[in-house]
Design an enzyme around this catalytic site. Structure first.
Site, PDB file in Angstrom:
ATOM      1  CG  LEU A 305      -1.993  -1.069   1.306  1.00 30.50           C
ATOM      2  CD1 LEU A 305      -2.723  -0.986   2.638  1.00 30.50           C
ATOM      3  CD2 LEU A 305      -2.974  -0.914   0.149  1.00 30.50           C
ATOM      4  N   GLY A 306       2.013   1.197   0.597  1.00 25.37           N
ATOM      5  CA  GLY A 306       2.872   2.374   0.664  1.00 25.37           C
ATOM      6  C   GLY A 306       4.135   2.051   1.430  1.00 25.37           C
ATOM      7  N   GLY A 309       8.675   5.766   6.841  1.00 15.20           N
ATOM      8  CA  GLY A 309      10.041   5.927   7.298  1.00 15.20           C
ATOM      9  C   GLY A 309      10.604   4.699   7.968  1.00 15.20           C
ATOM     10  N   GLY A 311       9.395   1.390   7.439  1.00 16.46           N
ATOM     11  CA  GLY A 311       9.078   0.138   6.768  1.00 16.46           C
ATOM     12  C   GLY A 311       7.945   0.287   5.779  1.00 16.46           C
ATOM     13  CE  LYS A 327       4.928   2.117  10.632  1.00 15.69           C
ATOM     14  NZ  LYS A 327       4.666   3.260  11.529  1.00 15.69           N
ATOM     15  CG  ASP A 423       5.805  12.982  12.623  1.00 12.81           C
ATOM     16  OD1 ASP A 423       6.102  14.084  12.125  1.00 12.81           O
ATOM     17  OD2 ASP A 423       6.125  11.906  12.098  1.00 12.81           O
TER      18      ASP A 423
END
Length: 617
Positions: A305-306, A309, A311, A327, A423
């Site tokens: 999917l993407g 930073g 993984g 993830k 963040d």
């Protein structure tokens, strides 16, 4: 000088570029940064309406977009990848400003020409290449040797000749035959094994284009060979000494490495067991999966999917048919700490505007997090031009802003412990099928007790979203409020806070915000791609003032997130006495509050993270 090619302006088309039809005056300007921009008179000043070369050049096809020796990848700058070689040959001029380019670690010297070598950067391209060069073809080795034998040559670009499929059909009328020559449809070696192509020798190396992300692809058959200086050490009598000592040292090092490997492996096993035991003791924890189970649910991690930073994120499906996002966290140390923080932080909290952690895996060296699947991905893909044909209407953008505010307000006021995210940025805001926004990626967050108002910590977060009080290291949840203000402006303006593709006066969004506020022209900053926002301009401007309130340089003058929610819902009025110098901070020294119970010291060594890092997708 070559042939002169006439350029025609015909029916709104100039050299293949469409020029918007208008009665206002227009002019084109070839700017120092290499952009050919079209400007139009807007009544009071000239406004840029088009970047004519962008379709062909993309973000990277300009001479100095990343400085000398800089490699441009999808608008991001870096140095030639030293990880592919045995040593590092280039370093950034200024790591805080990667667009300034790179410099050789060892300068090239003509006095040591025999020590010159060529480093190959595959799938790279150069803005100055002319496909008409060397029409007869040059051998690859000849191209490389020509550069090595010429001291002024700094690099050589080689592009393999492209085959056009069926080259010709030569009919022999006497035999009634058709002889067809077929070559590969890709750039690269021809079927007959030749290695001819076009060769361009460069006396200066400006920005290099990563061809994988280049707007106009020329295939995989282009390579740039950069000349570098190898070691000056060449004395024969020293070589034997070095060789003998190296062999002895190598044997000793192998023994040491073997011992260290055994010790580290044992400690990792012990640490992993302690970590898993700790997670099992956290109340209300999500499901713990085995690595093999997640591997099966994601079909061997085949649907990416993407990439963030820490993984990659993969799509999976639970046995009940529910889609999930898995993830995979790579690395040790800080990355492992980030995994623990995220599980502890969002494992036991639930809110409609916070991404839901379904489960996790902590098995041997594997660290994986399982989230609910967000069909519309991250917010940045919708507001930074990734989906240009689908600009978000104002009511959707406003709802996203309100959803983010509600999620952050919950973290600060409704949890058993206060949670500072650290963040907040569009890459960490995920959208479900109905464009409901959810805050994600809690890998940098910190938990505070309710009676703790400040924390002393190392700088953490993403450049461009950091509040000015980070200079003091005395931090409150107001750093998230500041980042939230920047996100509001990016949503409304449809652009990044810092955009190096723009002119210098428009590059920094907050500086432009200050100028337009003083000129009472805030409406000129609104995303022009959304006509709906122009219709609701007054409401949009009110929201921009809320953003300015959140961006106050003095953190004590910023609103709480619960107050922001009330203002966005129309329950209370927003502050109007605002300072638009957002980078000013009244805190310049270490906090010396009288009540030590109101602050906590964090000795974590989390470094400042680059802007490419992002959370789960």
């Amino acid at each position: 000088m070559g042939e002169n090619h006439p350029v025609d302006f015909n029916n709104g088309s100039f050299f293949g570029w469409d020029i918007p039809t208008t009665s206002a005056a227009q002019f084109m300007k070839f700017e120092p940064d290499g952009h050919l921009r079209l400007y139009q008179w807007a009544g009071m000043d000239w406004r840029e309406v088009s970047d004519l070369l962008r379709t062909e050049a993309g973000d990277c096809g300009y001479p100095m977009v990343c400085g000398r020796y800089g490699v441009c990848t999808n608008g991001q700058c870096g140095c030639p990848d030293a990880a592919k070689y045995q040593s590092s040959f280039f370093r950034q001029m200024d790591f805080r400003h990667p667009n300034l380019g790179c410099s050789p670690v060892t300068p090239i010297s003509c006095d040591y020409a025999k020590d010159h070598i060529l480093l190959e950067l595959k799938s790279t391209y150069y803005f100055a290449f002319d496909s008409s060069l060397n029409e007869n073809g040059t051998e690859l080795e000849d191209c490389k040797n020509n550069c090595l034998s010429n001291c002024s040559c700094k690099a050589a670009l080689f592009v393999h000749h492209q085959s056009m499929g069926v080259d010709a059909c030569d009919i022999d009328t006497s035999q009634n035959n058709c002889s067809i020559t077929i070559t590969s449809p890709e750039f690269g070696f021809m079927d007959n094994g030749t290695s001819k192509g076009s060769c361009l020798l460069l006396n200066e190396v400006f920005s290099i284009i990563n061809n994988e992300k280049y707007a106009v692809s020329v295939g995989d058959g282009s390579s740039l060979f950069i000349k570098v200086q190898s070691s000056y050490v060449e004395k024969p009598r020293r070589i034997k000494i070095i060789l003998a000592s190296s062999l002895g040292s190598l044997f000793a090092m192998l023994c040491i490495v073997g011992i260290c490997f055994v010790v580290i492996r044992k400690r990792l096993k012990e640490s992993n067991g302690t970590e898993v035991d700790f997670l099992d003791q956290v109340p209300g924890m999500p499901t713990r999966y085995s690595y093999e189970t997640l591997k099966a649910l994601t079909e061997d991690f085949s649907r990416k999917l993407g990439e963030g930073g820490f993984g990659c994120v993969y799509e999976g499906i639970l046995e009940n048919g529910t889609k999930i996002a898995v993830k995979c966290i790579d690395g040790f140390g800080q990355v492992k700490d980030s995994f623990l923080v995220e599980v502890k932080t969002i494992g036991s909290i639930h809110h409609v505007n916070l991404v839901k952690l379904i489960g996790y895996c902590s098995e041997k060296s594997h660290r994986l997090l399982v989230y609910e699947y967000m069909a519309n991905g991250s917010l940045d893909t919708w507001i930074f031009g990734g989906k240009q044909n689908l600009p978000l209407p104002w009511h959707v953008r406003r709802k996203i802003i309100l959803d983010i505010a509600k999620g952050l307000a919950y973290l600060y006021e409704d949890c058993s412990q206060k949670i500072i995210h650290f963040d907040v940025k569009p890459q960490n805001i995920l959208l479900d099928p109905n464009f409901n926004a959810k805050v994600s990626d809690f890998g940098l967050s910190k938990l505070l007790e309710k009676d703790q108002s400040r924390i002393v910590t190392k700088m953490r977060g993403t450049p461009g979203y950091l509040a000015p009080e980070w200079l003091s290291n005395i931090i409150t949840e107001q750093v998230d409020v500041y980042s939230f203000g920047i996100v509001i402006m990016e949503i409304i303006c449809g652009r990044k806070n810092l955009d190096w593709s723009m002119t210098e006066e428009n590059r920094h969004l907050l500086s432009l915000f200050k100028i337009k506020a003083a000129e009472e022209k805030l409406h000129e900053m609104v995303d022009p791609k959304s006509e709906d926002m122009l219709i609701h301009m007054e409401e949009v401007l009110d929201t921009m003032r809320i953003a300015a309130w959140c961006l106050q340089g003095n953190f004590s003058k910023r609103p709480s997130m619960s107050l922001v929610v009330k203002v966005l819902e129309g329950l209370v009025a927003a502050e109007t006495n605002l300072d638009y110098d957002f980078t000013y901070s009244s805190v310049v020294s270490t906090f010396t509050g009288a009540d030590p119970e109101q602050q906590v010291v964090d000795d974590a060594t989390t470094p400042l993270l680059p802007s490419t890092l992002s959370g789960p997708r």
